[in-house]
Enzyme design. Structure first.
Site, PDB file in Angstrom:
ATOM      1  N   ASN A  56      25.057  60.696   3.547  1.00 22.59           N
ATOM      2  CA  ASN A  56      26.142  59.789   3.946  1.00 22.59           C
ATOM      3  C   ASN A  56      27.534  60.405   3.940  1.00 22.59           C
ATOM      4  O   ASN A  56      28.384  60.020   4.738  1.00 22.59           O
ATOM      5  CB  ASN A  56      26.122  58.553   3.032  1.00 22.59           C
ATOM      6  CG  ASN A  56      27.372  57.729   3.174  1.00 22.59           C
ATOM      7  OD1 ASN A  56      27.508  56.955   4.120  1.00 22.59           O
ATOM      8  ND2 ASN A  56      28.332  57.917   2.276  1.00 22.59           N
ATOM      9  N   LYS A 110      29.572  64.052  14.511  1.00 21.40           N
ATOM     10  CA  LYS A 110      28.541  63.010  14.623  1.00 21.40           C
ATOM     11  C   LYS A 110      27.603  63.293  15.800  1.00 21.40           C
ATOM     12  O   LYS A 110      26.399  62.999  15.720  1.00 21.40           O
ATOM     13  CB  LYS A 110      29.186  61.631  14.748  1.00 21.40           C
ATOM     14  CG  LYS A 110      29.988  61.210  13.513  1.00 21.40           C
ATOM     15  CD  LYS A 110      29.139  61.202  12.244  1.00 21.40           C
ATOM     16  CE  LYS A 110      29.916  60.666  11.041  1.00 21.40           C
ATOM     17  NZ  LYS A 110      29.104  60.642   9.796  1.00 21.40           N
ATOM     18  N   ASP A 147      30.430  68.873  -4.057  1.00 20.97           N
ATOM     19  CA  ASP A 147      30.977  68.956  -2.697  1.00 20.97           C
ATOM     20  C   ASP A 147      29.818  69.366  -1.796  1.00 20.97           C
ATOM     21  O   ASP A 147      29.304  70.485  -1.897  1.00 20.97           O
ATOM     22  CB  ASP A 147      32.097  70.003  -2.692  1.00 20.97           C
ATOM     23  CG  ASP A 147      32.616  70.308  -1.288  1.00 20.97           C
ATOM     24  OD1 ASP A 147      31.987  69.893  -0.294  1.00 20.97           O
ATOM     25  OD2 ASP A 147      33.657  70.991  -1.198  1.00 20.97           O
ATOM     26  N   VAL A 148      29.398  68.454  -0.911  1.00 17.25           N
ATOM     27  CA  VAL A 148      28.173  68.704  -0.134  1.00 17.25           C
ATOM     28  C   VAL A 148      28.318  69.864   0.848  1.00 17.25           C
ATOM     29  O   VAL A 148      27.311  70.342   1.385  1.00 17.25           O
ATOM     30  CB  VAL A 148      27.698  67.441   0.630  1.00 17.25           C
ATOM     31  CG1 VAL A 148      27.278  66.347  -0.338  1.00 17.25           C
ATOM     32  CG2 VAL A 148      28.749  66.948   1.617  1.00 17.25           C
ATOM     33  N   TYR A 188      35.720  64.759  14.345  1.00 18.12           N
ATOM     34  CA  TYR A 188      34.798  63.729  13.833  1.00 18.12           C
ATOM     35  C   TYR A 188      33.689  63.443  14.854  1.00 18.12           C
ATOM     36  O   TYR A 188      32.498  63.414  14.517  1.00 18.12           O
ATOM     37  CB  TYR A 188      35.586  62.459  13.517  1.00 18.12           C
ATOM     38  CG  TYR A 188      34.771  61.369  12.878  1.00 18.12           C
ATOM     39  CD1 TYR A 188      34.547  61.362  11.511  1.00 18.12           C
ATOM     40  CD2 TYR A 188      34.220  60.341  13.641  1.00 18.12           C
ATOM     41  CE1 TYR A 188      33.796  60.361  10.914  1.00 18.12           C
ATOM     42  CE2 TYR A 188      33.466  59.333  13.048  1.00 18.12           C
ATOM     43  CZ  TYR A 188      33.261  59.347  11.686  1.00 18.12           C
ATOM     44  OH  TYR A 188      32.505  58.355  11.107  1.00 18.12           O
TER      45      TYR A 188
HETATM   46  C1  BGC Z   1      34.770  55.641  11.942  1.00 15.04           C
HETATM   47  C2  BGC Z   1      35.694  54.460  11.779  1.00 15.04           C
HETATM   48  C3  BGC Z   1      35.713  53.631  13.048  1.00 15.04           C
HETATM   49  C4  BGC Z   1      34.321  53.326  13.545  1.00 15.04           C
HETATM   50  C5  BGC Z   1      34.328  52.654  14.907  1.00 15.04           C
HETATM   51  C6  BGC Z   1      33.424  55.147  12.382  1.00 15.04           C
HETATM   52  O1  BGC Z   1      32.505  56.183  12.468  1.00 15.04           O
HETATM   53  O2  BGC Z   1      34.683  56.361  10.712  1.00 15.04           O
HETATM   54  O3  BGC Z   1      37.001  54.912  11.467  1.00 15.04           O
HETATM   55  O4  BGC Z   1      36.401  52.407  12.801  1.00 15.04           O
HETATM   56  O5  BGC Z   1      33.575  54.510  13.641  1.00 15.04           O
HETATM   57  O6  BGC Z   1      35.181  53.285  15.823  1.00 15.04           O
END
Ligand code: BGC
Length: 266
Positions: free
Chosen positions: A93, A168, A66-67, A164
């Site tokens: 990744n 990123k 588990d990273v 998310y």
């Molecule tokens: C997400 C995907 C999405 C894509 C474009 C990715 O980083 O994990 O679920 O389809 O971005 O929106």
């Protein structure tokens, strides 16, 4: 073209039991690298990647970790180095989504996504850099290469996915800061920012023809991406052919970041 451009090198790919990670692991193996195939839960997927790499004539092992957990990351790097002698390439990744409308997002969902997607990349990058520095130069143009798997969502805000998108966005400045700090040591650091690639993470966005049509409105090149699109980019970014590429995010997205809403509007 020399299709074994990574011969003699060892790569570790996190989250390599499915999707983009699995494709990158296999592509790096096909390019001649030994590959450490990391997985968190899906052992069967990891062993499929190992078999594909071995079939291509390279060596591979699967390692469970588990990273987001430092002790597990350290044990994984120890096993990798024990098996292959050193490490030349890290593909950071491993990543996941736990989507929710903002007011319903739990602290667990927030922490889980940040823990794997951002802290996991930090822990693995740190372990890799320590090994690059211990080993010293070994015949390649750089001391080592780190490729961070980002997303178009390091740039494009994403309602319903704030954990998310924040992870990123964090990867983007972590990568650039690492590139600034580690460049003088000849460690090359870059990101790949995939757009919509057909993988399990976004199955709902492409699995019916109606969903795919909706998705294509966001992609000027009018094709949903394949994992091979990312595997090819990873091999090139890991190779000496891209030796002067440093601190860059390579968008592999069919133009998703080109404000496609303006195609026939604005
Ligand atoms: C997400 C995907 C999405 C894509 C474009 C990715 O980083 O994990 O679920 O389809 O971005 O929106």
């Amino acid at each position: 073209m020399d299709n074994k451009k990574l011969a003699g090198q060892t790569a570790l790919v996190t989250g390599a039991s499915s999707g983009i990670g699995k494709a990158c692991a296999i592509a790096l193996g096909e390019a001649g690298a030994n590959v450490v195939v990391n997985y968190a839960g899906n052992g069967a997927g990891a062993y499929e990647a190992v078999e594909a790499i071995q079939k291509a004539g390279s060596k591979a092992i699967a390692v469970k970790a588990d990273v987001s957990q430092k002790d597990q990351v350290d044990a994984m790097f120890e096993e990798a180095i024990l098996t292959f002698g050193t490490l030349d390439i890290l593909v950071n990744n491993a990543g996941l989504q736990k989507d929710a409308p903002f007011t319903e997002m739990t602290l667990e969902q927030w922490n889980y996504v940040l823990g794997v997607n951002l802290t996991g990349q930090f822990l693995c990058a740190q372990a890799a850099v320590k090994e690059f520095l211990r080993r010293g130069m070994n015949g390649h143009r750089s001391l080592g290469k780190i490729i961070c798997m980002s997303s178009v969502h390091e740039l494009i805000p994403w309602a319903g996915h704030v954990n998310y998108a924040a992870s990123k966005g964090g990867v983007m400045l972590m990568m650039r800061s690492l590139a600034q700090e580690l460049g003088p040591m000849k460690i090359r650091v870059n990101s790949i920012a995939p757009g919509a690639i057909k993988t399990p993470i976004n199955r709902m966005a492409w699995e019916t023809p109606e969903a795919e049509q909706r998705l294509l409105r966001l992609i000027p090149y009018k094709r949903v991406g394949d994992v091979a699109d990312i595997g090819n980019a990873a091999v090139w970014l890991a190779s000496d052919e891209s030796d002067y590429i440093h601190g860059t995010t390579l968008f592999v997205d069919g133009g998703m970041t080109l404000y496609p809403g303006f195609e026939d509007n604005g």
